[in-house]
Design a protein around this motif. Structure first.
Motif, PDB file in Angstrom:
ATOM      1  N   GLY A 184       0.858  -1.322   0.126  1.00  0.00           N
ATOM      2  CA  GLY A 184      -0.172   0.036   0.012  1.00  0.00           C
ATOM      3  C   GLY A 184       0.846   1.343   0.083  1.00  0.00           C
ATOM      4  O   GLY A 184       0.285   2.391  -0.210  1.00  0.00           O
ATOM      5  N   SER A 185       2.166   1.118   0.075  1.00  0.00           N
ATOM      6  CA  SER A 185       2.863   2.261   0.002  1.00  0.00           C
ATOM      7  C   SER A 185       3.596   2.354  -1.295  1.00  0.00           C
ATOM      8  O   SER A 185       4.990   1.624  -1.456  1.00  0.00           O
ATOM      9  CB  SER A 185       4.164   2.326   1.177  1.00  0.00           C
ATOM     10  N   ASN A 186       3.128   2.683  -2.562  1.00  0.00           N
ATOM     11  CA  ASN A 186       3.974   2.413  -3.779  1.00  0.00           C
ATOM     12  C   ASN A 186       4.654   3.548  -4.156  1.00  0.00           C
ATOM     13  O   ASN A 186       4.577   4.935  -3.684  1.00  0.00           O
ATOM     14  CB  ASN A 186       2.526   2.290  -4.797  1.00  0.00           C
ATOM     15  N   GLY A 187       5.618   3.461  -4.980  1.00  0.00           N
ATOM     16  CA  GLY A 187       6.525   4.250  -5.591  1.00  0.00           C
ATOM     17  C   GLY A 187       6.957   4.022  -7.023  1.00  0.00           C
ATOM     18  O   GLY A 187       5.758   3.878  -8.024  1.00  0.00           O
ATOM     19  N   SER A 188       7.865   3.645  -7.458  1.00  0.00           N
ATOM     20  CA  SER A 188       8.179   3.209  -8.766  1.00  0.00           C
ATOM     21  C   SER A 188       8.328   1.839  -9.085  1.00  0.00           C
ATOM     22  O   SER A 188       8.458   1.275 -10.352  1.00  0.00           O
ATOM     23  CB  SER A 188       9.672   4.063  -9.162  1.00  0.00           C
ATOM     24  N   GLN A 189       8.438   0.974  -7.967  1.00  0.00           N
ATOM     25  CA  GLN A 189       8.815  -0.419  -8.228  1.00  0.00           C
ATOM     26  C   GLN A 189       7.444  -1.167  -8.814  1.00  0.00           C
ATOM     27  O   GLN A 189       6.300  -0.729  -8.380  1.00  0.00           O
ATOM     28  CB  GLN A 189       9.119  -1.248  -7.014  1.00  0.00           C
ATOM     29  N   PHE A 190       7.537  -2.118  -9.703  1.00  0.00           N
ATOM     30  CA  PHE A 190       6.519  -2.894 -10.377  1.00  0.00           C
ATOM     31  C   PHE A 190       6.917  -4.266 -10.559  1.00  0.00           C
ATOM     32  O   PHE A 190       8.162  -4.489 -10.791  1.00  0.00           O
ATOM     33  CB  PHE A 190       5.793  -2.023 -11.673  1.00  0.00           C
ATOM     34  N   LEU A 191       5.675  -5.048 -10.871  1.00  0.00           N
ATOM     35  CA  LEU A 191       5.876  -6.391 -11.262  1.00  0.00           C
ATOM     36  C   LEU A 191       5.132  -6.742 -12.553  1.00  0.00           C
ATOM     37  O   LEU A 191       4.130  -6.174 -12.810  1.00  0.00           O
ATOM     38  CB  LEU A 191       5.350  -7.316 -10.392  1.00  0.00           C
ATOM     39  N   ILE A 192       5.728  -7.508 -13.364  1.00  0.00           N
ATOM     40  CA  ILE A 192       5.075  -8.107 -14.670  1.00  0.00           C
ATOM     41  C   ILE A 192       4.999  -9.605 -14.331  1.00  0.00           C
ATOM     42  O   ILE A 192       6.083 -10.033 -14.224  1.00  0.00           O
ATOM     43  CB  ILE A 192       5.874  -7.759 -15.984  1.00  0.00           C
ATOM     44  N   PHE A 193       3.587  -9.967 -14.455  1.00  0.00           N
ATOM     45  CA  PHE A 193       3.561 -11.196 -14.180  1.00  0.00           C
ATOM     46  C   PHE A 193       3.706 -12.272 -15.463  1.00  0.00           C
ATOM     47  O   PHE A 193       2.907 -12.150 -16.466  1.00  0.00           O
ATOM     48  CB  PHE A 193       2.041 -11.677 -13.653  1.00  0.00           C
ATOM     49  N   PHE A 194       4.476 -13.359 -15.601  1.00  0.00           N
ATOM     50  CA  PHE A 194       4.708 -14.094 -16.695  1.00  0.00           C
ATOM     51  C   PHE A 194       4.087 -15.546 -16.579  1.00  0.00           C
ATOM     52  O   PHE A 194       4.117 -16.205 -17.457  1.00  0.00           O
ATOM     53  CB  PHE A 194       6.264 -14.038 -17.055  1.00  0.00           C
ATOM     54  N   LYS A 195       3.244 -15.392 -15.482  1.00  0.00           N
ATOM     55  CA  LYS A 195       2.375 -16.621 -15.316  1.00  0.00           C
ATOM     56  C   LYS A 195       1.347 -16.318 -14.535  1.00  0.00           C
ATOM     57  O   LYS A 195       1.545 -15.217 -13.669  1.00  0.00           O
ATOM     58  CB  LYS A 195       3.085 -17.906 -15.018  1.00  0.00           C
ATOM     59  N   ASP A 196       0.186 -17.402 -14.460  1.00  0.00           N
ATOM     60  CA  ASP A 196      -0.843 -16.855 -13.809  1.00  0.00           C
ATOM     61  C   ASP A 196      -0.694 -16.818 -12.015  1.00  0.00           C
ATOM     62  O   ASP A 196       0.337 -17.894 -11.930  1.00  0.00           O
ATOM     63  CB  ASP A 196      -2.010 -17.651 -14.014  1.00  0.00           C
ATOM     64  N   TYR A 197      -0.961 -15.904 -11.344  1.00  0.00           N
ATOM     65  CA  TYR A 197      -0.597 -16.158  -9.730  1.00  0.00           C
ATOM     66  C   TYR A 197      -2.259 -16.032  -9.008  1.00  0.00           C
ATOM     67  O   TYR A 197      -2.912 -15.247  -9.190  1.00  0.00           O
ATOM     68  CB  TYR A 197       0.307 -14.799  -9.225  1.00  0.00           C
ATOM     69  N   ALA A 198      -2.176 -17.090  -8.224  1.00  0.00           N
ATOM     70  CA  ALA A 198      -3.484 -17.299  -7.349  1.00  0.00           C
ATOM     71  C   ALA A 198      -3.073 -17.170  -5.961  1.00  0.00           C
ATOM     72  O   ALA A 198      -2.745 -18.096  -5.286  1.00  0.00           O
ATOM     73  CB  ALA A 198      -4.293 -18.496  -7.587  1.00  0.00           C
ATOM     74  N   PRO A 199      -2.891 -15.964  -5.237  1.00  0.00           N
ATOM     75  CA  PRO A 199      -2.562 -15.917  -4.010  1.00  0.00           C
ATOM     76  C   PRO A 199      -3.566 -16.493  -3.068  1.00  0.00           C
ATOM     77  O   PRO A 199      -4.700 -16.554  -3.174  1.00  0.00           O
ATOM     78  CB  PRO A 199      -2.483 -14.420  -3.695  1.00  0.00           C
ATOM     79  N   THR A 200      -3.002 -17.062  -2.004  1.00  0.00           N
ATOM     80  CA  THR A 200      -3.621 -17.938  -1.028  1.00  0.00           C
ATOM     81  C   THR A 200      -4.376 -16.988   0.221  1.00  0.00           C
ATOM     82  O   THR A 200      -5.266 -17.457   0.818  1.00  0.00           O
ATOM     83  CB  THR A 200      -2.974 -18.812  -0.229  1.00  0.00           C
ATOM     84  N   THR A 201      -3.801 -15.650   0.265  1.00  0.00           N
ATOM     85  CA  THR A 201      -4.661 -14.714   0.989  1.00  0.00           C
ATOM     86  C   THR A 201      -4.768 -13.572   0.483  1.00  0.00           C
ATOM     87  O   THR A 201      -5.129 -13.555  -0.812  1.00  0.00           O
ATOM     88  CB  THR A 201      -3.094 -14.293   2.266  1.00  0.00           C
TER      89      THR A 201
END
Length: 287
Positions: free
Chosen positions: A207-224
Protein backbone atom coordinates in the motif's frame (compact mmCIF):
# COMPACT_ATOMS: atom_id res chain seq x y z
CA UNK A 1 34.69 -8.14 13.11
CA UNK A 2 32.94 -6.01 10.59
CA UNK A 3 29.43 -7.28 9.86
CA UNK A 4 29.04 -9.29 6.66
CA UNK A 5 27.24 -7.91 3.60
CA UNK A 6 24.42 -10.32 4.35
CA UNK A 7 23.92 -8.93 7.86
CA UNK A 8 24.21 -5.33 6.64
CA UNK A 9 21.55 -5.95 4.02
CA UNK A 10 19.19 -7.62 6.52
CA UNK A 11 19.67 -4.81 9.03
CA UNK A 12 18.99 -2.24 6.32
CA UNK A 13 15.82 -4.08 5.31
CA UNK A 14 14.65 -4.28 8.93
CA UNK A 15 15.30 -0.58 9.42
CA UNK A 16 13.42 0.25 6.23
CA UNK A 17 10.48 -1.92 7.29
CA UNK A 18 10.29 -0.10 10.63
CA UNK A 19 10.42 3.28 8.92
CA UNK A 20 7.68 2.35 6.46
CA UNK A 21 5.50 0.90 9.24
CA UNK A 22 5.80 4.13 11.23
CA UNK A 23 4.97 6.17 8.15
CA UNK A 24 1.96 3.96 7.44
CA UNK A 25 0.68 4.57 10.98
CA UNK A 26 1.12 8.33 10.55
CA UNK A 27 -0.66 8.21 7.21
CA UNK A 28 -3.60 6.26 8.65
CA UNK A 29 -3.87 8.81 11.45
CA UNK A 30 -3.80 11.62 8.90
CA UNK A 31 -6.54 9.91 6.90
CA UNK A 32 -8.72 9.55 9.99
CA UNK A 33 -8.24 13.22 10.75
CA UNK A 34 -9.11 14.15 7.18
CA UNK A 35 -12.17 11.91 7.32
CA UNK A 36 -13.33 13.65 10.50
CA UNK A 37 -12.70 17.03 8.92
CA UNK A 38 -14.61 15.88 5.85
CA UNK A 39 -17.69 15.08 7.95
CA UNK A 40 -17.55 18.51 9.55
CA UNK A 41 -17.18 20.15 6.17
CA UNK A 42 -20.13 18.15 4.85
CA UNK A 43 -22.33 19.46 7.67
CA UNK A 44 -21.27 23.00 6.89
CA UNK A 45 -21.91 22.49 3.19
CA UNK A 46 -25.44 21.25 3.88
CA UNK A 47 -26.14 24.37 5.88
CA UNK A 48 -24.56 26.62 3.27
CA UNK A 49 -26.45 24.81 0.52
CA UNK A 50 -29.74 25.49 2.26
CA UNK A 51 -28.87 29.14 2.58
CA UNK A 52 -27.85 29.28 -1.09
CA UNK A 53 -31.16 27.76 -2.19
CA UNK A 54 -32.88 30.39 -0.10
CA UNK A 55 -31.05 33.07 -2.04
CA UNK A 56 -28.82 34.24 0.78
CA UNK A 57 -25.82 34.39 -1.55
CA UNK A 58 -27.46 35.76 -4.67
CA UNK A 59 -25.05 38.01 -6.52
CA UNK A 60 -24.34 39.20 -10.01
CA UNK A 61 -20.67 38.34 -9.57
CA UNK A 62 -19.36 35.13 -11.22
CA UNK A 63 -17.71 32.55 -8.97
CA UNK A 64 -15.01 30.00 -9.79
CA UNK A 65 -14.43 26.55 -8.28
CA UNK A 66 -10.92 25.19 -7.84
CA UNK A 67 -10.36 21.69 -9.21
CA UNK A 68 -10.19 18.97 -6.56
CA UNK A 69 -7.08 16.86 -6.06
CA UNK A 70 -7.12 13.66 -8.09
CA UNK A 71 -4.06 12.15 -6.39
CA UNK A 72 -2.06 12.85 -3.25
CA UNK A 73 1.66 12.12 -3.06
CA UNK A 74 3.13 11.48 0.39
CA UNK A 75 6.62 13.03 0.64
CA UNK A 76 9.51 11.00 2.00
CA UNK A 77 12.52 12.22 3.94
CA UNK A 78 15.78 11.79 2.02
CA UNK A 79 17.81 11.22 5.18
CA UNK A 80 15.57 8.28 6.09
CA UNK A 81 15.54 6.99 2.51
CA UNK A 82 19.06 7.41 1.10
CA UNK A 83 18.42 5.02 -1.80
CA UNK A 84 15.54 7.08 -3.15
CA UNK A 85 15.88 9.85 -5.75
CA UNK A 86 14.29 13.29 -5.73
CA UNK A 87 12.59 13.69 -9.11
CA UNK A 88 9.77 15.92 -7.92
CA UNK A 89 6.16 14.76 -7.78
CA UNK A 90 3.43 14.35 -10.38
CA UNK A 91 0.58 16.89 -10.52
CA UNK A 92 -2.28 16.45 -8.06
CA UNK A 93 -5.06 18.05 -10.14
CA UNK A 94 -6.56 17.79 -13.62
CA UNK A 95 -5.23 14.27 -14.19
CA UNK A 96 -6.88 11.84 -16.64
CA UNK A 97 -9.32 9.49 -14.91
CA UNK A 98 -10.87 7.62 -17.84
CA UNK A 99 -9.78 5.17 -20.52
CA UNK A 100 -6.30 3.72 -20.92
CA UNK A 101 -2.79 4.93 -21.74
CA UNK A 102 0.01 3.25 -23.68
CA UNK A 103 3.30 2.38 -22.01
CA UNK A 104 6.27 0.71 -23.70
CA UNK A 105 9.09 -1.05 -21.86
CA UNK A 106 12.14 -1.63 -24.06
CA UNK A 107 14.67 -4.12 -22.68
CA UNK A 108 17.81 -5.98 -23.73
CA UNK A 109 15.77 -9.20 -23.91
CA UNK A 110 13.93 -8.73 -27.21
CA UNK A 111 11.07 -6.77 -28.71
CA UNK A 112 9.51 -4.01 -26.59
CA UNK A 113 6.81 -4.96 -24.10
CA UNK A 114 3.63 -2.93 -24.72
CA UNK A 115 1.41 -2.19 -21.73
CA UNK A 116 -2.07 -0.71 -21.49
CA UNK A 117 -2.27 1.34 -18.28
CA UNK A 118 -5.73 1.28 -16.70
CA UNK A 119 -6.22 5.01 -16.17
CA UNK A 120 -9.87 4.63 -15.14
CA UNK A 121 -9.12 2.21 -12.28
CA UNK A 122 -5.62 3.40 -11.34
CA UNK A 123 -5.24 7.08 -12.34
CA UNK A 124 -2.51 7.76 -9.78
CA UNK A 125 -0.43 4.80 -10.91
CA UNK A 126 -0.74 6.03 -14.51
CA UNK A 127 0.19 9.57 -13.44
CA UNK A 128 3.24 8.28 -11.54
CA UNK A 129 4.45 6.17 -14.47
CA UNK A 130 3.97 9.15 -16.79
CA UNK A 131 5.89 11.48 -14.48
CA UNK A 132 8.78 9.08 -13.90
CA UNK A 133 8.99 8.17 -17.59
CA UNK A 134 9.23 11.87 -18.41
CA UNK A 135 12.18 12.11 -16.03
CA UNK A 136 13.77 9.01 -17.68
CA UNK A 137 13.78 7.47 -14.22
CA UNK A 138 13.54 3.91 -15.52
CA UNK A 139 16.00 4.19 -18.39
CA UNK A 140 19.07 1.96 -18.12
CA UNK A 141 17.92 0.30 -14.90
CA UNK A 142 17.88 -3.44 -14.17
CA UNK A 143 14.95 -5.65 -13.20
CA UNK A 144 16.71 -7.05 -10.16
CA UNK A 145 14.50 -9.97 -9.11
CA UNK A 146 12.54 -12.86 -10.61
CA UNK A 147 10.07 -14.01 -7.99
CA UNK A 148 8.76 -17.53 -7.42
CA UNK A 149 5.18 -16.26 -7.81
CA UNK A 150 5.93 -15.87 -11.52
CA UNK A 151 6.79 -12.20 -11.84
CA UNK A 152 9.79 -10.06 -12.75
CA UNK A 153 10.48 -7.20 -10.34
CA UNK A 154 11.56 -3.89 -11.91
CA UNK A 155 11.65 -0.17 -11.21
CA UNK A 156 14.25 0.04 -8.43
CA UNK A 157 17.45 1.66 -9.73
CA UNK A 158 19.24 0.74 -6.50
CA UNK A 159 18.44 -2.96 -6.81
CA UNK A 160 17.86 -3.16 -3.04
CA UNK A 161 14.02 -3.11 -2.87
CA UNK A 162 14.37 0.29 -1.18
CA UNK A 163 14.85 2.53 -4.23
CA UNK A 164 12.34 4.81 -5.89
CA UNK A 165 11.23 8.45 -5.92
CA UNK A 166 10.89 10.59 -2.81
CA UNK A 167 7.12 10.14 -2.69
CA UNK A 168 4.63 7.32 -2.21
CA UNK A 169 0.94 6.73 -2.88
CA UNK A 170 -1.69 4.22 -1.84
CA UNK A 171 -3.28 1.29 -3.65
CA UNK A 172 -6.12 2.00 -6.05
CA UNK A 173 -6.98 -1.21 -7.86
CA UNK A 174 -6.18 -4.25 -5.72
CA UNK A 175 -8.31 -7.23 -6.75
CA UNK A 176 -10.73 -8.64 -4.19
CA UNK A 177 -10.29 -12.24 -3.12
CA UNK A 178 -13.67 -13.92 -3.75
CA UNK A 179 -15.47 -15.56 -0.84
CA UNK A 180 -15.54 -19.35 -1.19
CA UNK A 181 -18.86 -20.85 -2.25
CA UNK A 182 -20.81 -22.47 0.60
CA UNK A 183 -20.38 -25.87 -1.01
CA UNK A 184 -16.69 -25.45 -1.87
CA UNK A 185 -14.34 -27.98 -0.38
CA UNK A 186 -11.37 -27.03 1.74
CA UNK A 187 -9.11 -28.24 -1.06
CA UNK A 188 -10.59 -25.84 -3.65
CA UNK A 189 -7.94 -23.95 -5.59
CA UNK A 190 -7.60 -20.20 -4.94
CA UNK A 191 -8.75 -17.85 -7.67
CA UNK A 192 -6.28 -16.41 -10.16
CA UNK A 193 -6.19 -12.71 -9.28
CA UNK A 194 -3.15 -11.83 -11.39
CA UNK A 195 -3.34 -13.43 -14.85
CA UNK A 196 -0.24 -13.70 -17.01
CA UNK A 197 0.61 -10.25 -18.37
CA UNK A 198 -0.71 -8.32 -15.37
CA UNK A 199 1.36 -5.26 -14.39
CA UNK A 200 1.15 -4.31 -10.72
CA UNK A 201 2.77 -1.91 -8.32
CA UNK A 202 4.75 -3.32 -5.40
CA UNK A 203 5.31 -1.36 -2.21
CA UNK A 204 7.05 -2.01 1.10
CA UNK A 205 4.95 -2.12 3.20
CA UNK A 206 1.99 -3.06 1.02
CA UNK A 207 0.00 0.00 0.00
CA UNK A 208 3.03 2.29 -0.04
CA UNK A 209 3.80 2.50 -3.75
CA UNK A 210 6.49 4.33 -5.67
CA UNK A 211 8.32 3.33 -8.84
CA UNK A 212 8.65 -0.43 -8.33
CA UNK A 213 6.44 -2.78 -10.32
CA UNK A 214 5.90 -6.43 -11.23
CA UNK A 215 5.10 -8.01 -14.58
CA UNK A 216 3.57 -11.48 -14.22
CA UNK A 217 4.76 -14.02 -16.78
CA UNK A 218 2.41 -16.69 -15.44
CA UNK A 219 -0.93 -16.78 -13.61
CA UNK A 220 -0.77 -16.06 -9.87
CA UNK A 221 -3.45 -17.15 -7.39
CA UNK A 222 -2.54 -15.82 -3.93
CA UNK A 223 -3.73 -17.89 -0.99
CA UNK A 224 -4.32 -14.77 1.13
CA UNK A 225 -5.56 -11.26 0.36
CA UNK A 226 -4.35 -9.73 -2.90
CA UNK A 227 -1.06 -7.96 -2.05
CA UNK A 228 -0.58 -5.80 -5.17
CA UNK A 229 -2.61 -3.10 -6.92
CA UNK A 230 -3.08 -3.55 -10.66
CA UNK A 231 -1.80 -0.79 -12.94
CA UNK A 232 -2.41 -2.38 -16.35
CA UNK A 233 -1.76 -5.36 -18.59
CA UNK A 234 0.67 -6.45 -21.29
CA UNK A 235 -0.78 -6.14 -24.79
CA UNK A 236 2.32 -6.88 -26.86
CA UNK A 237 5.78 -8.36 -26.52
CA UNK A 238 4.55 -11.56 -24.86
CA UNK A 239 7.43 -13.52 -26.41
CA UNK A 240 9.88 -11.22 -24.65
CA UNK A 241 8.02 -11.66 -21.37
CA UNK A 242 8.09 -15.45 -21.78
CA UNK A 243 11.83 -15.31 -22.45
CA UNK A 244 12.38 -13.31 -19.26
CA UNK A 245 10.33 -15.85 -17.33
CA UNK A 246 12.71 -18.62 -18.37
CA UNK A 247 15.83 -16.89 -17.01
CA UNK A 248 17.27 -18.85 -14.10
CA UNK A 249 17.96 -17.25 -10.73
CA UNK A 250 20.87 -17.29 -8.31
CA UNK A 251 21.23 -16.19 -4.69
CA UNK A 252 21.45 -12.46 -4.02
CA UNK A 253 23.51 -10.85 -1.26
CA UNK A 254 20.88 -11.85 1.32
CA UNK A 255 20.91 -15.48 0.20
CA UNK A 256 17.51 -15.36 -1.53
CA UNK A 257 17.42 -17.14 -4.88
CA UNK A 258 15.79 -14.29 -6.81
CA UNK A 259 18.64 -12.61 -8.69
CA UNK A 260 18.48 -13.14 -12.49
CA UNK A 261 21.47 -15.08 -13.79
CA UNK A 262 21.67 -12.62 -16.69
CA UNK A 263 20.95 -8.93 -16.77
CA UNK A 264 17.41 -7.75 -17.57
CA UNK A 265 17.93 -4.09 -18.41
CA UNK A 266 15.20 -1.57 -19.17
CA UNK A 267 16.79 0.53 -21.89
CA UNK A 268 13.82 2.90 -21.96
CA UNK A 269 10.29 3.20 -20.58
CA UNK A 270 7.90 5.61 -22.28
CA UNK A 271 4.26 6.57 -21.76
CA UNK A 272 1.74 8.18 -24.10
CA UNK A 273 2.42 9.15 -27.70
CA UNK A 274 6.10 8.26 -27.41
CA UNK A 275 5.15 4.79 -26.13
CA UNK A 276 2.73 4.17 -28.97
CA UNK A 277 5.34 5.19 -31.53
CA UNK A 278 7.98 2.93 -29.98
CA UNK A 279 5.70 -0.11 -29.74
CA UNK A 280 4.00 0.20 -33.13
CA UNK A 281 6.58 -1.70 -35.23
CA UNK A 282 6.75 -4.70 -32.88
CA UNK A 283 3.43 -5.20 -31.11
CA UNK A 284 1.80 -7.11 -33.96
CA UNK A 285 4.74 -9.46 -34.24
CA UNK A 286 4.86 -10.21 -30.54
CA UNK A 287 1.21 -10.24 -29.52
Amino acid sequence: MAPSKDRQRKLARAKFDRQMARRAVRERRRRRMLAGAGIAVAVVLVAVGGAWIGGAFDSDEKTTTEAADTCLWSPLNKSDNPEKTDVGTPPTKNLPTTGTESMTISTNQGAPIAVSLDVASAPCAAASFTHLAGKKFYDNTDCHEILSIGAVHCGDPSGTNNGGPLYSFYDENAPVTPDPAPSASAAAKPAVLYPKGTVTLIGNPAGSNGSQFLIFFKDYAPTTDAPYSIAGKVTGGLDTLAKIGKITTVADDAGDKVKPSQKITITSLTVGADAAATAAPSVSAQS
